[in-house]
Design an enzyme around this catalytic site. Structure first.
Site, short mmCIF file in Angstrom:
data_model
loop_
_atom_site.label_atom_id
_atom_site.label_comp_id
_atom_site.label_asym_id
_atom_site.label_seq_id
_atom_site.Cartn_x
_atom_site.Cartn_y
_atom_site.Cartn_z
N CYS A 380 0.83 -1.22 0.00
CA CYS A 380 0.00 0.00 0.00
C CYS A 380 0.87 1.26 0.00
O CYS A 380 0.55 2.27 0.64
CB CYS A 380 -0.97 0.00 1.17
SG CYS A 380 -2.27 -1.24 1.01
N ALA A 381 1.96 1.18 -0.74
CA ALA A 381 2.84 2.33 -0.95
C ALA A 381 3.39 2.20 -2.37
O ALA A 381 4.59 2.16 -2.60
CB ALA A 381 3.97 2.35 0.07
#
Length: 457
Positions: A380-381
């Site tokens: 999630c980056a």
């Protein structure tokens, strides 16, 4: 009123030398090669296991549970006291200023979305592309300037200074920055970034989701305006989070959620409408029945970490980081991902790729053949991981592993993360497993199912 609390079972400290007692330490999992092994939970950056102290405190309170702020009965009054005392505990843990507010939310993501909802009109937000999506995405109704990934802490400060100097100096501005990367574990120069923001009349919010479980976070010392973090990364996984900091923007906006608890007075108007007077306290943004157990678990974790002493916790974690980094460095096929270089200070979060391996395949083999739980993907980056892997940071991807068969190259990485509850044996097993997998290959066949690599049966 007081709630019975459970003292930490000191005997458990001897079962896992140097590690704080956590739930799950005795869980065994099956191996595809036969037999069972104690589960090595090395995915703390996603969710850390609950401290035994937290679980015991919650269990002691559970029979006394009652609805807060609403009931005249003994249990309701007791629960209200516990809820508000938890707010005091969190404020002390964060070194809050006297006029700061502590608002309880569902998570770091929820906290930053709350802050995004109360931004003044025409506020400009500055955020590095290196942020977790919880910090990168909430600012949909604001003017957002995304900053390129810096390669040194000094470059991060300089990049922010230049960006702020180019903005309209008379409008409100907010800087959002992580304290420790959820991908590389590297510590960011928060104090220096706060000084740069304030010098240009901007405010700053610290995403402390990965920092608070590993290092003390002091709002006054860091000179930040707000701090956000999650309980489930702070050894209190009960679906609660915190937004703490300056009250003016919070008090000057409409409630994040409208409903009971946020309203002080509601009355019908002659024209048939409704007039509402909202609270000015933290209750303004805590509409609905709160997660009392989740809030209490955060307070319990704050107390447990404070009593354990961050100096000793940090020292032991640095020892574990050294063991992992030395072990990975001894395997030439392994490349550790980093923005700031090998000498950058960091917490127990390390991401890497292995030449000749699909990351999902490697993570699956660690789990199925060694009983080790890590994470693979983009964490999630997405922009940050793609930058570190040398691909286009603007291309899209999924949080999970893309569909790539074992042996095929995949545009994702492997992340190992650990903390106060990690025993030495888990780290040693991980290093041994990486070495053996790279040297000897997997001992089992794997296939792709629903985008993930799983053992073939």
């Amino acid at each position: 009123m007081s709630v019975p609390t459970a003292a930490a079972d000191q005997s458990l400290c001897h079962e896992i030398p140097g590690a704080l007692p956590v739930l799950g330490r005795d869980v065994t999992v099956p191996l595809v090669t036969g037999g069972e092994v104690s589960y090595a939970a090395l995915d703390y950056a996603a969710s850390a296991p609950a401290l035994q102290r937290v679980w015991d405190d919650v269990a002691a309170y559970a029979p006394y549970y009652g609805s807060v702020h609403r009931g005249a009965g003994y249990l309701s009054q007791l629960s209200t006291d516990l809820f508000e005392n938890s707010r005091v505990t969190v404020a002390e843990f964060l070194g809050c200023r006297a006029d700061d507010q502590v608002i309880f939310t569902r998570s770091t993501t929820d906290s930053l979305n709350l802050l995004a909802a109360v931004l003044p009109a025409d506020c400009e937000v500055f955020v590095f592309e290196t942020e977790h999506h919880a910090s990168l995405l909430p600012w949909r109704d604001a003017r957002v300037t995304y900053l390129n990934a810096p390669r040194t802490p000094g470059e991060a400060v300089q990049t922010l200074e230049r960006a702020l100097a180019d903005r309209d100096p008379y409008g409100p501005a907010l800087v959002c920055v992580t304290g420790a990367s959820n991908v590389t574990g590297e510590l960011w120069p928060v104090r220096e970034l706060a000084a740069a923001a304030h010098a240009q009349g901007a405010r700053i919010v610290l995403d402390a989701a990965q920092l608070a479980p590993h290092h003390p976070v002091d709002i006054q010392d860091l000179d930040v305006d707000w701090v956000a973090f999650s309980g489930h990364k702070l050894y209190a996984p009960f679906g609660s989070g915190v937004l703490a900091g300056r009250a003016d923007w919070l008090q000057g906006s409409e409630p994040y959620l409208a409903g009971g608890g946020a309203s002080r007075k509601v009355a019908r108007r002659a024209d048939g409408g409704v007039d509402v007077e909202w609270h000015d306290s933290a209750a303004r943004h805590e509409a609905g029945s709160p997660n009392v157990i989740g809030v209490y678990s955060i307070a319990s974790a704050c107390k447990a970490l404070t009593e354990a002493g961050f100096d000793s916790l940090v020292a032991r974690e640095q020892y574990l980081i050294g063991k992992v980094r030395d072990g990975l460095a001894a395997v030439p096929e392994v490349k550790v991902l980093s923005l700031f270089g090998d000498d950058a200070p960091r917490v127990g979060v390390i991401s890497f790729v292995v030449d000749g391996w699909n990351s999902s395949h490697f993570a699956a083999a660690l789990s199925a053949e060694y009983g080790i739980g890590v994470r693979d993907g983009l964490f999630c980056a997405h922009p940050l991981v793609r930058t570190l892997l040398g691909s286009d940071p603007q291309s899209q991807g999924e949080c999970g592993a893309p569909e790539a068969a074992p042996g095929e190259k995949s545009l994702n990485a492997i992340r190992v993360s650990f903390g106060a509850g990690t025993p030495d044996e888990h780290v040693e097993r991980f290093v041994r497993a990486v070495t053996e997998l790279v040297r000897d290959g997997a001992r089992w066949n794997y296939r792709t199912e629903d985008g993930r690599c799983v053992p073939a049966v």
